[in-house]
Structure formats: C-alpha cells, structure tokens
Design an enzyme around this catalytic site. Structure first.
Site, PDB file in Angstrom:
ATOM      1  CG  ASP A 169      15.407 -26.644   4.575  1.00 48.50           C
ATOM      2  OD1 ASP A 169      14.254 -26.512   5.235  1.00 48.50           O
ATOM      3  OD2 ASP A 169      15.223 -25.860   3.480  1.00 48.50           O
ATOM      4  CG  ASP A 179      15.125 -23.500   8.787  1.00 48.49           C
ATOM      5  OD1 ASP A 179      16.086 -23.642   8.223  1.00 48.49           O
ATOM      6  OD2 ASP A 179      14.021 -23.150   8.275  1.00 48.49           O
ATOM      7  CG  ASP A 218       3.131 -20.008   9.686  1.00 57.47           C
ATOM      8  OD1 ASP A 218       3.623 -20.689  10.329  1.00 57.47           O
ATOM      9  OD2 ASP A 218       3.318 -19.754   8.310  1.00 57.47           O
TER      10      ASP A 218
END
Ligand code: ATP
Ligand code: MG
Length: 455
Positions: free
Chosen positions: A69, A71, A145
């Site tokens: 997907d 983002d 992260d």
C-alpha cells in the site's frame, strides 16, 4: 561543512536538510506508484503543500519489491487535507490521519509529526506514551524507526528525499535504527519485533549496532500492550516468511516473551515438528495468495499445549470432553496475558481444536454428518498438519481425504464397523439415569468414547 563534520562524527544522526536523489540516482519511477497515490500527492502539491509517498512503499520500491500500500506524508493538517478531496475522512483520536478514497483504493495521508520530548511522554522504562505533535519533514523522518523506512518519494519530480542516510542503507541492504538503538528500542520495544520481521521480509541484514542490544532489551516486550503485540505477531506470521522470522526471533532472544507457550512446545520434538509443518503450510498459502486465517494459525501454534493439558486432565480421571474444554480455556487464558488474541478468533480456534476428536469416528452416520459441518474444511486442514507431523497416523488423514471425494456407495464401503461401546446406546439393564446429560439424538461431535460435544 559543520554539518558534514557532525555527520561523520555521529553517523545516523538525522539532519535538518535532506539529501535529494534525482531520478537518475535511484530506481523508483512514478508509474510504480498507484494512480490513487499519484492523484493525492498531485492535488496536495497543486494546493501549495508538500506531499510525498513515504515509509514501507518507498523502501519496497527502492529494494525492487512490490509495495502492498502507499502512505503519504504532507505538511498540510488533516483539516487542510480533507476539503481537497471528495471522499476524505479524518480518522483517529490520538493522532489524526486522513483516509482519502480514490476508486477502490484508500490512501492514508498523515501530517508530518515531531518526535516527542522523551522526558515528558515516556513511562518508567522509556516507552513513548504519546506521539501526536505536528512537526517539520526533518522531524517526521527522525521519529520513524529505520533509516530505510524514512525515505520520501515525490512522484511529480521523481526525487527521493533522505534525511537519515536511508539510501546508503538501501544500497548496503542494511536495516539500521535512526538514532541511538537503546533509546529507540526503549521508546517502543515493538521496534525489536519490527526489526526482525522487516529484515526477513525484505531481505536485508540488521545492522550490528541495531542488533546488539536486542537480546538484553527483550524483556521490555513484557511492557507492550497485548493488543499491539497481536497486531505485530499477525503481520509477522502472515508475512509468507513465518518459518524464517520465527527462527530469527528465537535467535535474537525475542520469541520467549511473546509466545511463552511456544517455548515449551518447541522443546518437544513432536511439537517442534508440528510447528514447522504448520508454518510451512501457512507460508506456502500466503505466497500462493490463498487465504490464511489467523485463527487457524494461532490454533496450530498452541495445539500441543492443549494436547498436553488435555492428556494430563484425562490422566487424572476427568472426562475427555470437559477435559478438552478446560485445557483449551487454560491455554487461551495463559496466552492472553502476553498477546491478546481477539475474542472473535477464539471461538474459531476452539472449534478447530474441539472438532479434532471427531476424526476418530469413522462408523455409522457420523462421518457424513461431520462433512456438513461449516468448519469441516479448517478442521481437516488441521488434521493434515497433525498427520504430517507424525502426531496421528497418516492412514487416518488419508481415509478422510479419500472419503471426501468418494461417491455415496464408496463412502458406505469405507465406514468402519461400529464396535465402540457407546454410552449413548443406553446399556441394557443399568441405565445412566441421574447423570442429567443427554447426548442428543445423534451424539454428533462426541469424542471416541462418547462424551457430548459443545458443552
Ligand atoms: P509493512 O510493509 O510491513 O507494512 P511498514 O514499514 O510499512 O511495513 P507500517 O506499520 O505500515 O510498516 O508503518 C509505516 C511506517 O511508519 C514505517 O515505514 C515507519 O516509517 C513508520 N513506523 C511504523 N512503526 C513505527 C514504530 N514503531 N516506530 C517508528 N516508526 C514507525
Ligand atoms: Mg505499511
């Protein structure tokens, strides 16, 4: 100058200025980004905002993989994003995002976020409790992260913006935490799981400095809310690389706190074999794009623990059926303290388990009725794993495989003689009055020795 010096002295420190990689310096092309994501970035940019594809999608494209997907990150606030689209919905209470629907795709648009000031918003172990302050793009990169998860791709210019050295790490196929590893793992221990999962999934190596503190910090997983662990574990187990990831989790000392029961299971050769077969089965299904049910998977992970509890209860004289239900509840309760398996899965898990004794019954009308059970297929797939791991005879699995495909007459011929002394056939002379238990007209679901199912 100074910035370069700092970068050399302190590698991995996020910078305020991005390094911009032009289209000819990286492999990502705008037509690899979905139409919906391109539409959303373009419209935001036309309205004067910054807008980039970010996170896992850019990482996957940079590594030559297909993203699942897209983002988008922007400097527009949710309130500024929403009116630009016909079908856009602000979601989330703590940190507000916008879901923009284009065709049948949903694009998640989030506003650049700042990292939290560690002193104010962490618990006593250093875990971040909130995460909801808007920030600059550089700050947004810094709060992510891993460096390869913090790259921004602009479909219009085909540039990749890099604040954290992510492009170099993509090229070196290295998974590196942004910032000091111990602090970043303390802020969010789930990042340890993500490190192992992502490294296996995209085929990169965890950087030495990132990997080093994991074994020691593993106990911090105890501190993570069980519901969040379930989400991560589900992603991990349904990645198509479950076998490898679980092995890696164990190697990093992380498996212990997550699936406490798994430790016990893996110590017995039969249990180990069962889990191996089950995970290989799941990985195969994921890779072939066949559906995988999380309930089925968790049922396999915990089965040998149920078996152990069941045998123990029977050995101390409990009736098989109540003993089975007691063992199931105990295992699920124990597991729930670490990873919260949602209730809706629990019912299915129990059903798959409690149907297993019915495969022993191959006489009379029971097999035919069992075939009609809505969960027969799942229960049968589960039986096949039991067979492959050596827990039940291959002949039993084979019988059921043939029985399903057989014609009416062949099925008749396959039935075993009904020799079991069943309690439901009221013993002549000495009735079972007073037990208060009726096995029902068909005794369907009864385990081999005749208890009733579904109590
Ligand atoms: P996947 O492809 O498995 O979805 P992903 O990296 O896209 O992997 P998501 O959970 O979808 O994982 O997260 C999207 C992005 O959000 C990540 O790429 C990363 O930049 C950021 N992110 C996710 N989880 C964390 C975390 N625990 N700490 C910091 N940043 C995170
Ligand atoms: Mg993602």
């Amino acid at each position: 100058m100074i910035r370069r010096l700092i970068a050399r002295l302190w590698p991995g420190r996020p910078s305020d200025m991005p390094r911009v990689f032009r289209a000819d310096e990286h492999p990502v092309r705008r037509d690899q980004v979905s139409y919906a994501a391109r539409t959303v970035t373009r419209r935001l940019q036309d309205a004067g905002f910054k807008a980039f594809v970010v996170g896992g999608a850019v990482r996957d494209l940079m590594l030559g993989l297909a993203p699942k997907d897209f983002d988008i990150a922007t400097d527009a606030t949710p309130e500024q994003v929403k009116p630009l689209f016909r079908r856009a919905f602000i979601i989330g209470r703590r940190f507000r995002l916008v879901h923009v629907h284009v065709g049948n795709e949903v694009i998640e648009v989030s506003t650049f976020r700042a990292p939290q000031n560690a002193d104010e918003a962490t618990d006593e172990h250093g875990r971040l409790l909130t995460d909801n302050v808007y920030g600059t793009q550089a700050q947004d990169a810094a709060r992510r992260d891993f460096t390869i998860n913090a790259l921004y791709f602009d479909p219009s210019s085909e540039e990749v913006w890099d604040y954290v050295g992510g492009v170099a790490d993509v090229r070196a196929r290295r998974l590196k935490l942004i910032g000091p590893p111990v602090t970043r793992f303390r802020e969010d221990p789930v990042r340890m799981l993500r490190a192992v999962r992502l490294a296996t999934k995209v085929g990169v190596t965890i950087d030495k400095r990132t990997a080093a503190p994991i074994a020691k910090l593993a106990p911090l997983m105890q501190n993570v809310p069980p519901a969040r662990l379930f989400d991560e574990m589900q992603k991990l187990l349904l990645s198509g690389h479950a076998t490898e990831t679980l092995r890696s989790l164990r190697a990093h000392g992380l498996a212990h706190g997550l699936l406490p029961l798994l430790d016990v299971i893996l110590e017995q050769p039969l249990g180990q074999k069962f889990i191996d077969v089950a995970l290989a089965h799941t990985d195969r299904r994921v890779r072939e794009d066949l559906g995988v049910s999380p309930a089925f998977l968790f049922a396999t992970l915990l089965w040998h623990e149920v078996l152990a509890g069941w045998s123990a209860a029977k050995a101390k004289g409990d009736k098989p059926q109540p003993a089975m239900f007691e063992a199931m509840d105990k295992v699920l309760d124990q597991q729930a303290e670490r990873i919260a398996i949602p209730r809706r899965f629990e019912a299915t898990i129990k059903e798959i388990w409690s149907l297993q004794p019915r495969f022993e019954q191959r006489a009379g009308s029971r097999p035919a009725r069992f075939l009609e059970h809505p969960r027969f297929r799942a229960a049968y797939d589960f039986l096949a794993i039991r067979g492959e791991s050596g827990e039940v005879p291959a002949a039993l699995v084979d019988w059921w495989t043939r029985y399903q495909d057989a014609s009416e007459t062949e099925r008749e011929a396959m039935l075993k003689p009904d020799e079991a002394p069943r309690k439901r056939r009221r013993p002549r002379g000495r009735g079972r009055r007073g037990t208060g238990r009726e096995s029902g007209p068909d005794g369907g679901g009864a385990p081999p020795d005749g208890g009733t199912a579904g109590e």
